[in-house]
Design a protein around this motif. Structure first.
Motif, PDB file in Angstrom:
ATOM      1  N   ASP A   3      -7.376  12.575   9.385  1.00  8.70           N
ATOM      2  CA  ASP A   3      -7.474  12.630   7.921  1.00  8.70           C
ATOM      3  C   ASP A   3      -6.488  13.615   7.295  1.00  8.70           C
ATOM      4  O   ASP A   3      -6.750  14.197   6.242  1.00  8.70           O
ATOM      5  CB  ASP A   3      -8.903  12.994   7.469  1.00  8.70           C
ATOM      6  CG  ASP A   3      -9.931  11.945   7.863  1.00  8.70           C
ATOM      7  OD1 ASP A   3      -9.518  10.788   8.083  1.00  8.70           O
ATOM      8  OD2 ASP A   3     -11.111  12.271   7.948  1.00  8.70           O
ATOM      9  N   THR A   4      -5.345  13.807   7.927  1.00  6.95           N
ATOM     10  CA  THR A   4      -4.334  14.710   7.370  1.00  6.95           C
ATOM     11  C   THR A   4      -3.332  13.923   6.532  1.00  6.95           C
ATOM     12  O   THR A   4      -2.845  12.875   6.954  1.00  6.95           O
ATOM     13  CB  THR A   4      -3.588  15.458   8.492  1.00  6.95           C
ATOM     14  OG1 THR A   4      -4.512  16.278   9.193  1.00  6.95           O
ATOM     15  CG2 THR A   4      -2.492  16.346   7.913  1.00  6.95           C
ATOM     16  N   PRO A  25      -3.553   7.473   2.172  1.00 10.86           N
ATOM     17  CA  PRO A  25      -3.835   6.662   3.357  1.00 10.86           C
ATOM     18  C   PRO A  25      -3.747   5.179   3.008  1.00 10.86           C
ATOM     19  O   PRO A  25      -4.250   4.760   1.959  1.00 10.86           O
ATOM     20  CB  PRO A  25      -5.272   7.040   3.738  1.00 10.86           C
ATOM     21  CG  PRO A  25      -5.542   8.326   3.033  1.00 10.86           C
ATOM     22  CD  PRO A  25      -4.692   8.339   1.811  1.00 10.86           C
ATOM     23  N   ALA A  26      -3.116   4.404   3.856  1.00  4.35           N
ATOM     24  CA  ALA A  26      -2.927   2.971   3.576  1.00  4.35           C
ATOM     25  C   ALA A  26      -4.254   2.257   3.369  1.00  4.35           C
ATOM     26  O   ALA A  26      -4.342   1.287   2.616  1.00  4.35           O
ATOM     27  CB  ALA A  26      -2.143   2.327   4.717  1.00  4.35           C
ATOM     28  N   ASP A  60      -1.602   3.678  -7.862  1.00 10.81           N
ATOM     29  CA  ASP A  60      -0.519   4.598  -7.483  1.00 10.81           C
ATOM     30  C   ASP A  60      -0.335   4.646  -5.960  1.00 10.81           C
ATOM     31  O   ASP A  60      -1.306   4.606  -5.210  1.00 10.81           O
ATOM     32  CB  ASP A  60      -0.853   6.006  -7.999  1.00 10.81           C
ATOM     33  CG  ASP A  60       0.384   6.894  -8.137  1.00 10.81           C
ATOM     34  OD1 ASP A  60       1.274   6.804  -7.276  1.00 10.81           O
ATOM     35  OD2 ASP A  60       0.442   7.690  -9.098  1.00 10.81           O
ATOM     36  N   ASP A  61       0.911   4.763  -5.532  1.00  8.44           N
ATOM     37  CA  ASP A  61       1.214   4.847  -4.094  1.00  8.44           C
ATOM     38  C   ASP A  61       0.799   6.191  -3.502  1.00  8.44           C
ATOM     39  O   ASP A  61       0.607   6.309  -2.292  1.00  8.44           O
ATOM     40  CB  ASP A  61       2.717   4.648  -3.847  1.00  8.44           C
ATOM     41  CG  ASP A  61       3.158   3.226  -4.167  1.00  8.44           C
ATOM     42  OD1 ASP A  61       2.289   2.331  -4.138  1.00  8.44           O
ATOM     43  OD2 ASP A  61       4.350   3.018  -4.447  1.00  8.44           O
ATOM     44  N   GLU A  62       0.708   7.217  -4.371  1.00  7.37           N
ATOM     45  CA  GLU A  62       0.322   8.548  -3.915  1.00  7.37           C
ATOM     46  C   GLU A  62      -0.998   8.958  -4.578  1.00  7.37           C
ATOM     47  O   GLU A  62      -1.504   8.264  -5.448  1.00  7.37           O
ATOM     48  CB  GLU A  62       1.413   9.581  -4.259  1.00  7.37           C
ATOM     49  CG  GLU A  62       2.720   9.346  -3.530  1.00  7.37           C
ATOM     50  CD  GLU A  62       3.755  10.426  -3.834  1.00  7.37           C
ATOM     51  OE1 GLU A  62       4.623  10.643  -2.976  1.00  7.37           O
ATOM     52  OE2 GLU A  62       3.708  11.045  -4.922  1.00  7.37           O
ATOM     53  N   ARG A  91     -10.678  13.433   3.214  1.00  2.00           N
ATOM     54  CA  ARG A  91     -11.674  12.503   3.746  1.00  2.00           C
ATOM     55  C   ARG A  91     -11.650  11.247   2.866  1.00  2.00           C
ATOM     56  O   ARG A  91     -12.037  11.311   1.694  1.00  2.00           O
ATOM     57  CB  ARG A  91     -13.067  13.124   3.715  1.00  2.00           C
ATOM     58  CG  ARG A  91     -13.217  14.327   4.630  1.00  2.00           C
ATOM     59  CD  ARG A  91     -13.542  13.890   6.056  1.00  2.00           C
ATOM     60  NE  ARG A  91     -13.922  15.025   6.883  1.00  2.00           N
ATOM     61  CZ  ARG A  91     -13.086  15.650   7.718  1.00  2.00           C
ATOM     62  NH1 ARG A  91     -11.826  15.280   7.799  1.00  2.00           N
ATOM     63  NH2 ARG A  91     -13.510  16.664   8.459  1.00  2.00           N
ATOM     64  N   PRO A  92     -11.217  10.113   3.400  1.00  2.00           N
ATOM     65  CA  PRO A  92     -11.010   8.910   2.574  1.00  2.00           C
ATOM     66  C   PRO A  92     -12.293   8.141   2.288  1.00  2.00           C
ATOM     67  O   PRO A  92     -12.402   6.961   2.594  1.00  2.00           O
ATOM     68  CB  PRO A  92     -10.023   8.093   3.420  1.00  2.00           C
ATOM     69  CG  PRO A  92     -10.351   8.468   4.830  1.00  2.00           C
ATOM     70  CD  PRO A  92     -10.833   9.906   4.803  1.00  2.00           C
ATOM     71  N   LYS A  93     -13.268   8.826   1.681  1.00  2.00           N
ATOM     72  CA  LYS A  93     -14.518   8.151   1.305  1.00  2.00           C
ATOM     73  C   LYS A  93     -14.805   8.463  -0.164  1.00  2.00           C
ATOM     74  O   LYS A  93     -15.557   9.372  -0.482  1.00  2.00           O
ATOM     75  CB  LYS A  93     -15.672   8.645   2.173  1.00  2.00           C
ATOM     76  CG  LYS A  93     -15.535   8.250   3.636  1.00  2.00           C
ATOM     77  CD  LYS A  93     -16.830   8.483   4.379  1.00  2.00           C
ATOM     78  CE  LYS A  93     -16.706   8.013   5.821  1.00  2.00           C
ATOM     79  NZ  LYS A  93     -16.506   9.035   6.799  1.00  2.00           N
TER      80      LYS A  93
END
Length: 258
Positions: A3-4, A25-26, A60-62, A91-93
């Protein structure tokens, strides 16, 4: 560390406020207005994480974040020193209540924020869905000093040239910044400007009613409670993802001490 993500830009707005962007994150999907847990690796190997609203829109891409600096805050005392290329933990949640799904359809959307509570609204005012759902969007942002309004002011100013939503915001996004301490063209707390009717008079809008108006609130706990009381006094009811109503409050906003 899993998750970095990598910091891509950092802007210091005042000695107490900064924003930064990082890679996305993709796999990350989020609704504009939601927050994620971000932070830095701790000395004991465990990451030190806090809830941060995503300030960038969902297309957005970022990812963009807007933060206060707390000199002795466990996280921001370190986070404020990040530079381009540095790693951060994300954390991608995504979760949160400041989303369109938690509001009933309406004519006007009021976005009410103090300080860095502006962050989720920085995402929402850049989202085409906001203008597809509402005819008018009013962004009320209050800070103590004019310099603390700069991030929001520049963002709103840039939207008219935005290739995606420039035409949508024309005449429909009404920006109402005020200060409470430093003298400026517009002053006063959001609660006072709502209860006195000043904001309605200044913008040429009718007073809020449950039939036409929807609102989102994001600021300190005290601010949230005060504004909630004002909106309830106007007949609006608090909603949630599971039960959409006339207004929602962000309960996870992190104020001083982070």
């Amino acid at each position: 560390m899993p998750d970095t993500q990598t910091v891509t830009s950092v802007t210091h707005w005042t000695d107490r406020l900064f924003s930064f962007r990082c890679t996305r994150p993709a796999s990350l999907r989020f609704r504009s207005g939601e927050f994620v847990m971000i932070g830095l690796a701790g000395e004991n190997g465990k990451p030190l994480l806090r809830a941060y609203s995503i300030a960038s829109p969902n297309w957005d891409d970022e990812l963009e974040f807007y933060s206060i600096k707390v000199p002795d805050g466990p996280l921001t005392s370190r986070l404020q020193h990040i530079r381009v290329g540095d790693p951060i933990v994300l954390r991608p949640k995504p979760v949160g209540t400041l989303v369109h799904d938690a509001l009933l359809p309406g004519e006007r959307l009021w976005l009410l924020a103090t300080g860095t509570g502006l962050a989720p609204f920085a995402s929402l005012i850049r989202d085409p869905e906001t203008y597809e759902r509402f005819g008018t969007v009013v962004l009320m942002h209050t800070c103590r000093e004019a310099s603390e309004l700069e991030y929001g002011r520049r963002l709103v100013e840039s939207l008219k040239d935005d290739p995606l939503i420039g035409e949508m915001v024309e005449g429909r996004l009404l920006y109402y910044p005020t200060t409470t301490r430093e003298a400026s063209p517009r002053m006063g707390r959001i609660t006072d400007n709502l209860t006195s009717g000043k904001v309605f008079a200044d913008l040429g809008l009718p007073a809020m009613t449950p039939g036409t108006d929807r609102a989102m609130i994001c600021g300190s706990l005290a601010f949230n409670l005060d504004v909630k009381a004002v909106l309830e006094g106007l007949g609006l009811n608090e909603g949630a993802n599971s039960e959409p109503r006339e207004f929602v409050v962000e309960k996870a906003f992190v104020g001083d001490g982070i």
